[in-house]
Motif scaffolding. Structure first.
Motif, PDB file in Angstrom:
ATOM      1  N   ALA A  24       0.836  -1.204   0.000  1.00 43.43           N
ATOM      2  CA  ALA A  24       0.000   0.000   0.000  1.00 43.43           C
ATOM      3  C   ALA A  24       0.869   1.251   0.000  1.00 43.43           C
ATOM      4  O   ALA A  24       0.613   2.215  -0.738  1.00 43.43           O
ATOM      5  CB  ALA A  24      -0.923  -0.007   1.214  1.00 43.43           C
ATOM      6  N   ALA A  25       1.912   1.236   0.824  1.00 40.17           N
ATOM      7  CA  ALA A  25       2.814   2.386   0.885  1.00 40.17           C
ATOM      8  C   ALA A  25       3.554   2.574  -0.429  1.00 40.17           C
ATOM      9  O   ALA A  25       3.701   3.708  -0.933  1.00 40.17           O
ATOM     10  CB  ALA A  25       3.808   2.188   2.033  1.00 40.17           C
ATOM     11  N   GLU A  26       4.026   1.474  -1.008  1.00 40.96           N
ATOM     12  CA  GLU A  26       4.781   1.549  -2.265  1.00 40.96           C
ATOM     13  C   GLU A  26       3.945   2.150  -3.384  1.00 40.96           C
ATOM     14  O   GLU A  26       4.397   3.042  -4.116  1.00 40.96           O
ATOM     15  CB  GLU A  26       5.245   0.146  -2.654  1.00 40.96           C
ATOM     16  CG  GLU A  26       5.950   0.071  -4.002  1.00 40.96           C
ATOM     17  CD  GLU A  26       6.174  -1.361  -4.463  1.00 40.96           C
ATOM     18  OE1 GLU A  26       6.195  -1.595  -5.680  1.00 40.96           O
ATOM     19  OE2 GLU A  26       6.312  -2.256  -3.588  1.00 40.96           O
ATOM     20  N   ARG A  27       2.712   1.677  -3.531  1.00 44.74           N
ATOM     21  CA  ARG A  27       1.862   2.161  -4.626  1.00 44.74           C
ATOM     22  C   ARG A  27       1.450   3.611  -4.414  1.00 44.74           C
ATOM     23  O   ARG A  27       1.376   4.393  -5.368  1.00 44.74           O
ATOM     24  CB  ARG A  27       0.634   1.258  -4.762  1.00 44.74           C
ATOM     25  CG  ARG A  27       0.992  -0.143  -5.249  1.00 44.74           C
ATOM     26  CD  ARG A  27      -0.206  -0.897  -5.741  1.00 44.74           C
ATOM     27  NE  ARG A  27       0.177  -2.189  -6.282  1.00 44.74           N
ATOM     28  CZ  ARG A  27      -0.667  -3.045  -6.850  1.00 44.74           C
ATOM     29  NH1 ARG A  27      -1.945  -2.735  -6.964  1.00 44.74           N
ATOM     30  NH2 ARG A  27      -0.243  -4.205  -7.308  1.00 44.74           N
ATOM     31  N   THR A  28       1.174   3.983  -3.163  1.00 46.90           N
ATOM     32  CA  THR A  28       0.797   5.367  -2.892  1.00 46.90           C
ATOM     33  C   THR A  28       1.970   6.305  -3.142  1.00 46.90           C
ATOM     34  O   THR A  28       1.809   7.380  -3.731  1.00 46.90           O
ATOM     35  CB  THR A  28       0.303   5.515  -1.442  1.00 46.90           C
ATOM     36  OG1 THR A  28      -0.709   4.546  -1.184  1.00 46.90           O
ATOM     37  CG2 THR A  28      -0.271   6.901  -1.206  1.00 46.90           C
ATOM     38  N   ALA A  29       3.159   5.903  -2.693  1.00 50.82           N
ATOM     39  CA  ALA A  29       4.341   6.727  -2.910  1.00 50.82           C
ATOM     40  C   ALA A  29       4.632   6.898  -4.393  1.00 50.82           C
ATOM     41  O   ALA A  29       5.027   7.989  -4.846  1.00 50.82           O
ATOM     42  CB  ALA A  29       5.541   6.097  -2.194  1.00 50.82           C
ATOM     43  N   ARG A  30       4.440   5.834  -5.168  1.00 48.07           N
ATOM     44  CA  ARG A  30       4.677   5.912  -6.606  1.00 48.07           C
ATOM     45  C   ARG A  30       3.708   6.885  -7.267  1.00 48.07           C
ATOM     46  O   ARG A  30       4.091   7.706  -8.109  1.00 48.07           O
ATOM     47  CB  ARG A  30       4.543   4.530  -7.237  1.00 48.07           C
ATOM     48  CG  ARG A  30       4.931   4.483  -8.711  1.00 48.07           C
ATOM     49  CD  ARG A  30       4.543   3.163  -9.344  1.00 48.07           C
ATOM     50  NE  ARG A  30       5.029   2.033  -8.573  1.00 48.07           N
ATOM     51  CZ  ARG A  30       4.611   0.781  -8.754  1.00 48.07           C
ATOM     52  NH1 ARG A  30       3.692   0.529  -9.679  1.00 48.07           N
ATOM     53  NH2 ARG A  30       5.109  -0.197  -8.033  1.00 48.07           N
TER      54      ARG A  30
ATOM     55  N   PRO B 168      -3.096  12.244  -7.770  1.00 46.81           N
ATOM     56  CA  PRO B 168      -3.727  12.141  -6.454  1.00 46.81           C
ATOM     57  C   PRO B 168      -3.441  10.770  -5.850  1.00 46.81           C
ATOM     58  O   PRO B 168      -3.728   9.742  -6.475  1.00 46.81           O
ATOM     59  CB  PRO B 168      -5.217  12.328  -6.758  1.00 46.81           C
ATOM     60  CG  PRO B 168      -5.239  13.119  -8.030  1.00 46.81           C
ATOM     61  CD  PRO B 168      -4.061  12.622  -8.817  1.00 46.81           C
ATOM     62  N   ALA B 169      -2.865  10.743  -4.674  1.00 51.02           N
ATOM     63  CA  ALA B 169      -2.423   9.483  -4.065  1.00 51.02           C
ATOM     64  C   ALA B 169      -3.005   9.332  -2.671  1.00 51.02           C
ATOM     65  O   ALA B 169      -2.930  10.245  -1.858  1.00 51.02           O
ATOM     66  CB  ALA B 169      -0.894   9.446  -3.985  1.00 51.02           C
ATOM     67  N   GLY B 170      -3.577   8.182  -2.421  1.00 54.04           N
ATOM     68  CA  GLY B 170      -4.131   7.923  -1.105  1.00 54.04           C
ATOM     69  C   GLY B 170      -5.493   8.544  -0.881  1.00 54.04           C
ATOM     70  O   GLY B 170      -5.835   8.890   0.255  1.00 54.04           O
ATOM     71  N   VAL B 171      -6.297   8.665  -1.958  1.00 51.57           N
ATOM     72  CA  VAL B 171      -7.670   9.166  -1.789  1.00 51.57           C
ATOM     73  C   VAL B 171      -8.451   8.147  -0.967  1.00 51.57           C
ATOM     74  O   VAL B 171      -8.473   6.959  -1.297  1.00 51.57           O
ATOM     75  CB  VAL B 171      -8.353   9.375  -3.155  1.00 51.57           C
ATOM     76  CG1 VAL B 171      -9.792   9.833  -2.968  1.00 51.57           C
ATOM     77  CG2 VAL B 171      -7.571  10.377  -3.996  1.00 51.57           C
ATOM     78  N   PRO B 172      -9.104   8.557   0.117  1.00 47.92           N
ATOM     79  CA  PRO B 172      -9.809   7.594   0.970  1.00 47.92           C
ATOM     80  C   PRO B 172     -10.914   6.857   0.218  1.00 47.92           C
ATOM     81  O   PRO B 172     -11.546   7.406  -0.690  1.00 47.92           O
ATOM     82  CB  PRO B 172     -10.405   8.476   2.078  1.00 47.92           C
ATOM     83  CG  PRO B 172      -9.529   9.678   2.115  1.00 47.92           C
ATOM     84  CD  PRO B 172      -9.135   9.913   0.690  1.00 47.92           C
TER      85      PRO B 172
ATOM     86  N   ALA C 193      -3.159   3.022   7.161  1.00 49.86           N
ATOM     87  CA  ALA C 193      -2.200   3.896   7.830  1.00 49.86           C
ATOM     88  C   ALA C 193      -0.934   4.070   6.992  1.00 49.86           C
ATOM     89  O   ALA C 193      -0.396   5.179   6.867  1.00 49.86           O
ATOM     90  CB  ALA C 193      -1.855   3.333   9.209  1.00 49.86           C
ATOM     91  N   ALA C 194      -0.446   2.979   6.407  1.00 48.03           N
ATOM     92  CA  ALA C 194       0.752   3.055   5.571  1.00 48.03           C
ATOM     93  C   ALA C 194       0.502   3.908   4.331  1.00 48.03           C
ATOM     94  O   ALA C 194       1.363   4.690   3.907  1.00 48.03           O
ATOM     95  CB  ALA C 194       1.179   1.645   5.165  1.00 48.03           C
ATOM     96  N   GLU C 195      -0.677   3.754   3.745  1.00 48.28           N
ATOM     97  CA  GLU C 195      -1.038   4.537   2.568  1.00 48.28           C
ATOM     98  C   GLU C 195      -1.069   6.021   2.896  1.00 48.28           C
ATOM     99  O   GLU C 195      -0.570   6.861   2.140  1.00 48.28           O
ATOM    100  CB  GLU C 195      -2.404   4.061   2.067  1.00 48.28           C
ATOM    101  CG  GLU C 195      -2.921   4.748   0.834  1.00 48.28           C
ATOM    102  CD  GLU C 195      -4.274   4.204   0.421  1.00 48.28           C
ATOM    103  OE1 GLU C 195      -5.295   4.650   1.000  1.00 48.28           O
ATOM    104  OE2 GLU C 195      -4.321   3.322  -0.446  1.00 48.28           O
ATOM    105  N   ARG C 196      -1.626   6.351   4.050  1.00 50.99           N
ATOM    106  CA  ARG C 196      -1.780   7.761   4.404  1.00 50.99           C
ATOM    107  C   ARG C 196      -0.451   8.440   4.701  1.00 50.99           C
ATOM    108  O   ARG C 196      -0.347   9.672   4.598  1.00 50.99           O
ATOM    109  CB  ARG C 196      -2.732   7.881   5.596  1.00 50.99           C
ATOM    110  CG  ARG C 196      -4.177   7.558   5.208  1.00 50.99           C
ATOM    111  CD  ARG C 196      -5.142   7.626   6.352  1.00 50.99           C
ATOM    112  NE  ARG C 196      -6.484   7.281   5.875  1.00 50.99           N
ATOM    113  CZ  ARG C 196      -7.543   7.178   6.673  1.00 50.99           C
ATOM    114  NH1 ARG C 196      -7.413   7.386   7.980  1.00 50.99           N
ATOM    115  NH2 ARG C 196      -8.714   6.863   6.163  1.00 50.99           N
TER     116      ARG C 196
END
Length: 471
Positions: free
Chosen positions: A364-370, A377-381, A396-399
């Motif tokens: 989740a963190a990797e894809r959001t950071a990319r 727009p990254a990490g839209v709820p 949490a990791a995504e945010r």
């Protein structure tokens, strides 16, 4: 039965054909997938001892970066599962050709459909029971049951896995709320509160307080959403068939509210013939303060129409009596031709490709950071797929890498645990929406239009389509 809330199991009914499509949700979320595959759709398998399945969703050659990433995912999956071979396909979803291809059985092992399709496919034995395979997945017993309802039959068997979902809420301009003396952290919770807020914004800022979708089937789509929030449904079962239910009261109340806001309050402006892009463009330009939309509206607001991130606010759908809203999205299903090994392989692929970012914090963190690095727009709820203990760490990791003003989504996020999700009308949804477009347009463009009469006209227009869909 789709006249019931979406968290209730779908009952089997002989002779009922559900053909509704998720209108905007399908357009935004279903940029995927169905293709003819002949013998690749389930029977047999490869000759080298590996289980072979065909899967949909590979981007076309016109999207080389996406295609490259997809094929990299296929290789990673096969490396992790050396006993499985993936044959990807790149045909896109086409609502016009899908019914014939489905009837002929010429679909791949794994394909995706809008969330409205599975009930009919279950009844007609056109998709495989995946109950055992889902339970064997890493978090297969921890799904939010509300999301599985559209793919669950009356016996509790599950026939598909959601891959993306959305629920409709209220999109609002926090800056205009402040200029009108309203608290942007306390958006309207009821339709009467929305009416008051819209009138206040229009009076104090000169900007229309609320905009309603009216064209390209979106008027009927959003009127359906409003009806759900009043506790109503658009169709109901009668003698084993689906008939219209929107003249029973709640839809009339919603339509009457729109008419009152337009003509009595003057809070909706003069421009009334708009679809999703039109309204989002006006919202991004500060020309309308509120509209109905899911959190994905944020992406179009920022990336497509260059709206300012900080003015965007997302709240749950206002409600009167029943805290319900429309649930849409896509679901991965499996050909009934698939043997046991292929069903297991298919479930593993769906989990690997679609579900891991929803429970794997690192991914989740990797894809959001990319996405953030690419200035998207990254990490839209969105809606969590699993119980909080599973979804929480990934969220949490995504945010941590999100570039979205998350606090502006707080009202919406706080409502997710208590909201009832209702899927779209089960039969001829697009034809129903088209008929209701005219009703919405009428009350917003003609002061003399009577909501009850307009709904009666829509009822007569939709009748033939309902009959054709259930022959």
């Amino acid at each position: 039965m789709m006249t019931e809330p979406a968290h209730r199991p779908v009952g089997r009914r002989t002779g009922t054909r559900r053909t509704g499509l998720a209108a905007i949700g399908a357009a935004l979320l279903m940029a995927v997938s169905l293709t003819a595959c002949g013998s690749g759709s389930g029977e047999g398998g490869s000759t080298d001892g590996r289980t072979e399945i065909t899967v949909a969703g590979m981007p076309p050659t016109t999207l080389p970066a996406g295609r490259k990433d997809f094929l990299a995912q296929v290789r990673a999956f096969e490396k992790a599962n050396p006993d499985i071979r993936i044959k990807p396909t790149d045909a896109l979803w086409d609502a016009k050709t899908f019914p014939a291809r489905l009837a002929s059985g010429q679909l791949e092992t794994v394909f995706r459909v809008p969330l409205t399709y599975p009930p009919d496919m279950i009844e007609r034995h056109r998709i495989a029971d995946l109950s055992k395979e889902i339970k064997a997945l890493p978090h297969g017993t921890e799904f939010d049951k509300r999301l599985l309802a559209p793919v669950t039959d009356s016996d509790g068997k599950v026939y598909g896995i959601p891959t993306e979902v959305y629920s409709v809420g209220l999109v609002y301009n926090r800056e205009l709320f402040g200029r009108a003396g309203l608290d942007p952290d306390k958006p309207p919770a009821t339709w009467e509160e929305l009416r008051t807020a819209a009138r206040t914004i229009a009076d104090r800022t000169g900007v229309p307080g609320f905009g309603m979708h009216t064209t390209d089937n979106t008027g009927g789509w959003m009127l359906t959403t409003m009806t759900y929030s009043y506790g109503g449904r658009m169709e109901k079962e009668a003698e084993g068939r689906q008939v219209t239910a929107f003249r029973d009261g709640p839809t009339g109340r919603a339509l009457a509210l729109l008419k009152a806001m337009r003509w009595d309050d003057g809070s909706m402006g003069k421009q009334q013939l708009r679809g999703t892009d039109d309204l989002t463009r006006d919202f991004a330009g500060g020309k309308v303060a509120m509209l109905l939309g899911s959190p994905s509206t944020y992406g179009a607001h920022v990336a497509k129409f260059r709206g300012r991130p900080g003015v965007y606010g997302q709240a749950p759908l206002p409600s009167e009596g029943e805290k319900s809203t429309l649930l849409g999205g896509g679901v991965a299903v499996v050909s009934p031709k698939a043997d046991r090994a292929q069903r297991r392989a298919a479930a593993k692929w769906i989990d690997f490709f679609y579900l891991r970012p929803k429970y794997d914090p690192a991914l989740a963190a990797e894809r959001t950071a990319r996405a953030a690095a690419d200035k998207n727009p990254a990490g839209v709820p969105g809606l969590p797929f699993y119980d909080a203990k599973v979804s929480g760490p990934a969220t949490a990791a995504e945010r941590e890498h999100s570039n979205v003003p998350l606090k502006n989504f707080t009202p919406y996020l706080n409502s997710l645990g208590t909201t009832r999700y209702v899927v779209e009308p089960p039969v001829a949804a697009q034809e129903l929406y088209a008929a209701l477009d005219s009703a919405v347009q009428a009350v917003l463009t003609r002061e003399s239009a009577d909501p009850d009469e307009e709904l009666a006209k829509a009822d007569r227009r939709i009748g033939p389509a309902l009959e054709r869909s259930q022959r």
